[in-house]
Design an enzyme around this catalytic site. Sequence first.
Site, PDB file in Angstrom:
ATOM      1  N   ARG A  48       1.104  -0.766   0.256  1.00  0.00           N
ATOM      2  CA  ARG A  48      -0.145  -0.212  -0.281  1.00  0.00           C
ATOM      3  C   ARG A  48       1.000   1.003   0.238  1.00  0.00           C
ATOM      4  O   ARG A  48       0.549   1.878  -0.618  1.00  0.00           O
ATOM      5  CB  ARG A  48      -0.793   0.481   1.600  1.00  0.00           C
ATOM      6  CG  ARG A  48      -2.013  -0.880   1.677  1.00  0.00           C
ATOM      7  CD  ARG A  48      -2.826  -0.627   2.496  1.00  0.00           C
ATOM      8  NE  ARG A  48      -2.928  -1.120   3.473  1.00  0.00           N
ATOM      9  CZ  ARG A  48      -2.798  -2.609   3.740  1.00  0.00           C
ATOM     10  NH1 ARG A  48      -3.222  -3.356   2.596  1.00  0.00           N
ATOM     11  NH2 ARG A  48      -2.223  -2.864   4.772  1.00  0.00           N
TER      12      ARG A  48
ATOM     13  N   PHE B 176     -10.348  -5.954  -7.162  1.00  0.00           N
ATOM     14  CA  PHE B 176     -10.921  -6.537  -6.586  1.00  0.00           C
ATOM     15  C   PHE B 176     -10.241  -6.215  -4.998  1.00  0.00           C
ATOM     16  O   PHE B 176      -9.041  -6.499  -4.080  1.00  0.00           O
ATOM     17  CB  PHE B 176      -9.688  -8.192  -5.851  1.00  0.00           C
ATOM     18  CG  PHE B 176      -9.399  -8.872  -7.625  1.00  0.00           C
ATOM     19  CD1 PHE B 176     -10.773  -9.799  -7.676  1.00  0.00           C
ATOM     20  CD2 PHE B 176      -9.215  -8.785  -8.127  1.00  0.00           C
ATOM     21  CE1 PHE B 176     -10.862 -10.696  -8.923  1.00  0.00           C
ATOM     22  CE2 PHE B 176      -8.753  -9.837  -9.614  1.00  0.00           C
ATOM     23  CZ  PHE B 176      -9.761 -10.581 -10.053  1.00  0.00           C
TER      24      PHE B 176
ATOM     25  N   ASP C 100     -15.056  -3.991  -7.085  1.00  0.00           N
ATOM     26  CA  ASP C 100     -15.271  -5.863  -6.291  1.00  0.00           C
ATOM     27  C   ASP C 100     -16.449  -6.199  -6.328  1.00  0.00           C
ATOM     28  O   ASP C 100     -17.190  -5.470  -6.470  1.00  0.00           O
ATOM     29  CB  ASP C 100     -14.471  -5.047  -4.433  1.00  0.00           C
ATOM     30  CG  ASP C 100     -14.583  -6.824  -4.086  1.00  0.00           C
ATOM     31  OD1 ASP C 100     -13.447  -6.722  -3.313  1.00  0.00           O
ATOM     32  OD2 ASP C 100     -15.279  -7.433  -3.606  1.00  0.00           O
ATOM     33  N   SER C 101     -16.583  -8.043  -6.172  1.00  0.00           N
ATOM     34  CA  SER C 101     -18.016  -8.285  -6.038  1.00  0.00           C
ATOM     35  C   SER C 101     -18.991  -8.207  -4.864  1.00  0.00           C
ATOM     36  O   SER C 101     -19.993  -8.655  -4.929  1.00  0.00           O
ATOM     37  CB  SER C 101     -17.805  -9.346  -7.209  1.00  0.00           C
ATOM     38  OG  SER C 101     -17.206 -10.404  -6.325  1.00  0.00           O
TER      39      SER C 101
ATOM     40  N   ALA D 287     -14.505  -8.706 -11.878  1.00  0.00           N
ATOM     41  CA  ALA D 287     -13.315  -7.851 -12.369  1.00  0.00           C
ATOM     42  C   ALA D 287     -13.198  -8.981 -13.470  1.00  0.00           C
ATOM     43  O   ALA D 287     -12.802  -7.463 -14.469  1.00  0.00           O
ATOM     44  CB  ALA D 287     -12.172  -8.203 -11.538  1.00  0.00           C
TER      45      ALA D 287
ATOM     46  N   ASP E 185      -5.483  -8.245  -6.964  1.00  0.00           N
ATOM     47  CA  ASP E 185      -4.239  -8.352  -5.929  1.00  0.00           C
ATOM     48  C   ASP E 185      -6.224  -9.850  -5.662  1.00  0.00           C
ATOM     49  O   ASP E 185      -7.190  -8.684  -5.164  1.00  0.00           O
ATOM     50  CB  ASP E 185      -4.185  -7.690  -4.730  1.00  0.00           C
ATOM     51  CG  ASP E 185      -4.100  -8.230  -3.535  1.00  0.00           C
ATOM     52  OD1 ASP E 185      -3.597  -9.408  -3.741  1.00  0.00           O
ATOM     53  OD2 ASP E 185      -4.743  -7.679  -2.626  1.00  0.00           O
TER      54      ASP E 185
ATOM     55  N   CYS F 197      -1.458 -14.748  -3.963  1.00  0.00           N
ATOM     56  CA  CYS F 197      -1.833 -14.915  -2.734  1.00  0.00           C
ATOM     57  C   CYS F 197      -2.131 -16.841  -2.784  1.00  0.00           C
ATOM     58  O   CYS F 197      -2.407 -17.145  -1.852  1.00  0.00           O
ATOM     59  CB  CYS F 197      -2.427 -14.856  -2.013  1.00  0.00           C
ATOM     60  SG  CYS F 197      -4.124 -14.678  -1.851  1.00  0.00           S
TER      61      CYS F 197
HETATM   62  N1  SAH Z   1      -6.893  -6.222  -2.101  1.00  0.00           N
HETATM   63  C1  SAH Z   1      -7.707  -6.254  -1.537  1.00  0.00           C
HETATM   64  C2  SAH Z   1      -7.695  -7.624  -0.852  1.00  0.00           C
HETATM   65  C3  SAH Z   1      -8.394  -8.524  -1.894  1.00  0.00           C
HETATM   66  S1  SAH Z   1      -9.214  -9.667  -1.025  1.00  0.00           S
HETATM   67  C4  SAH Z   1      -7.305  -5.167  -0.421  1.00  0.00           C
HETATM   68  O1  SAH Z   1      -5.540  -5.201  -0.515  1.00  0.00           O
HETATM   69  O2  SAH Z   1      -7.455  -4.987   0.900  1.00  0.00           O
HETATM   70  C5  SAH Z   1     -10.113 -10.318  -2.757  1.00  0.00           C
HETATM   71  C6  SAH Z   1     -11.497  -9.035  -3.103  1.00  0.00           C
HETATM   72  O3  SAH Z   1     -11.847  -9.727  -4.014  1.00  0.00           O
HETATM   73  C7  SAH Z   1     -12.601  -9.953  -2.173  1.00  0.00           C
HETATM   74  O4  SAH Z   1     -12.803  -8.108  -1.764  1.00  0.00           O
HETATM   75  C8  SAH Z   1     -14.179 -10.367  -3.669  1.00  0.00           C
HETATM   76  O5  SAH Z   1     -15.358  -9.848  -2.312  1.00  0.00           O
HETATM   77  C9  SAH Z   1     -13.432 -10.138  -4.491  1.00  0.00           C
HETATM   78  N2  SAH Z   1     -13.820 -10.744  -5.730  1.00  0.00           N
HETATM   79  C10 SAH Z   1     -13.915 -12.466  -6.126  1.00  0.00           C
HETATM   80  N3  SAH Z   1     -13.975 -12.305  -6.495  1.00  0.00           N
HETATM   81  C11 SAH Z   1     -14.605 -11.353  -7.772  1.00  0.00           C
HETATM   82  C12 SAH Z   1     -14.451 -11.425  -9.013  1.00  0.00           C
HETATM   83  N4  SAH Z   1     -14.418 -12.003  -9.912  1.00  0.00           N
HETATM   84  N5  SAH Z   1     -15.258  -9.962  -8.921  1.00  0.00           N
HETATM   85  C13 SAH Z   1     -14.452  -8.960  -8.157  1.00  0.00           C
HETATM   86  N6  SAH Z   1     -14.225  -8.667  -7.118  1.00  0.00           N
HETATM   87  C14 SAH Z   1     -13.735 -10.686  -6.357  1.00  0.00           C
END
Ligand code: SAH
Length: 400
Positions: free
Chosen positions: A216, A232, A254-255, A284, A304, A344
């Site tokens: 960050r 995400f 985000d979804s 996404a 991410d 991850c």
């Molecule tokens: N980058 C974030 C952590 C990501 S966690 C941080 O730094 O805080 C992964 C995220 O992806 C979750 O919030 C989940 O809701 C989202 N997610 C999962 N599948 C998704 C998709 N197909 N499209 C959009 N978001 C998605």
Amino acid sequence: MNTITLKPEKDKSLARRHPWIYANAIEHVEGKPAPGATVLIRAHDGRFLARASYSPVSQIRARVWSFDETEPIDHAFFKRRVQRAIAHRQTMVRDTGATRLIFGEADGLPGLIVDYYIADDESRRGQLVCQFMATGVEHWKEPIVKALIGTTGCPNVYERSDVSIRQKEGLEQITGVLAGDPPPATLIANEGGVRYHIDVERGHKTGFYVDQRDNRALVREYAGDRDVLNCFCYTGGFSLAALKGGAKRVVSIDSSGDALALARQNVTANGFDPQRAEWLDADAFKTLRRLHEEGERFDLIVLDPPKFAPSREHVDRAARAYKDINLTGFKLLRPGGLLFTYSCSGAIDADLFQKIVAGAAADAKVDARILKRLGAGVDHPLLTAFPEGEYLKGLLLQIA
Ligand code: SAH
């Protein structure tokens, strides 16, 4: 004393101080150790190797507490381990209200995660959040919690052991207050001058992606005057960092509507102009393609995603998913643009991840240059004997 004797030659990984004993390495188990009981591990020739916790249903049948024959496993042992882990954080981690105090194997406490949040107000209220993911730490929960409270002086401990991995240990998923008061509905922690709402009870993991702190900070450093896309985004960790760094505009995808609601609140909590932040509640994969087709372009993109490969069987499918988002990510960048891309998935190592990203760049027909290799912060150390502990890897790339 319950004793496990290993098959011939199966003591090698322990000699390298790897902390796991797999079921197939065991010749026989003497006694009837209960889940989480301490067992003595002996080589085939009877030599002492370690003391470990027993996990009767898991393929990881035992996890090492100590390689020192003279060290008993008792309350004092857990107090020492907890104190040591926290002392290391105190010298290494500053300027944050969100710290990982205990990171499992790397802190000699296999299966235990503890994060510590401090409220960004006059109360400075602390909140410890724990995940117990193996029978050993489950068995010793009480002395561990006592040691955490004693060492930090924070009376509030919440458990987020709602992780599917507990099934492999024969443990139920549980959440709830372990000590002190329940977490406040609104906990705001300050990280490097940015305020983040953390939902300890319902958020992901312990509520926040503590591991991305350094990343960050990097995004913040490079976001000035740029158009930023954060995919995400969860509760907007990277988005807020980009806004703090002076980004012109930040589009976040985000979804999860709940995560986005918290992300929006974060904009307000920091006094940023909401006009600079756009939140898309959408898939996404599809949205990346749509933005590309519509001719949108960005100067800095963060990818991410969640863990696409929860285990080895999922590696191929996960590789395609990583490639897909990175390919579109590259296409959405303006010349000279920066891509922060992460995985991850423990099952995808840094080499494979780099190959996937290279494949995506080739298909996007861009020359991508790695500026930095990225990982989790210093409060998520990687034990040299335990490379499996490396789950988060990332690359900062710039296209020509
Ligand atoms: N980058 C974030 C952590 C990501 S966690 C941080 O730094 O805080 C992964 C995220 O992806 C979750 O919030 C989940 O809701 C989202 N997610 C999962 N599948 C998704 C998709 N197909 N499209 C959009 N978001 C998605």
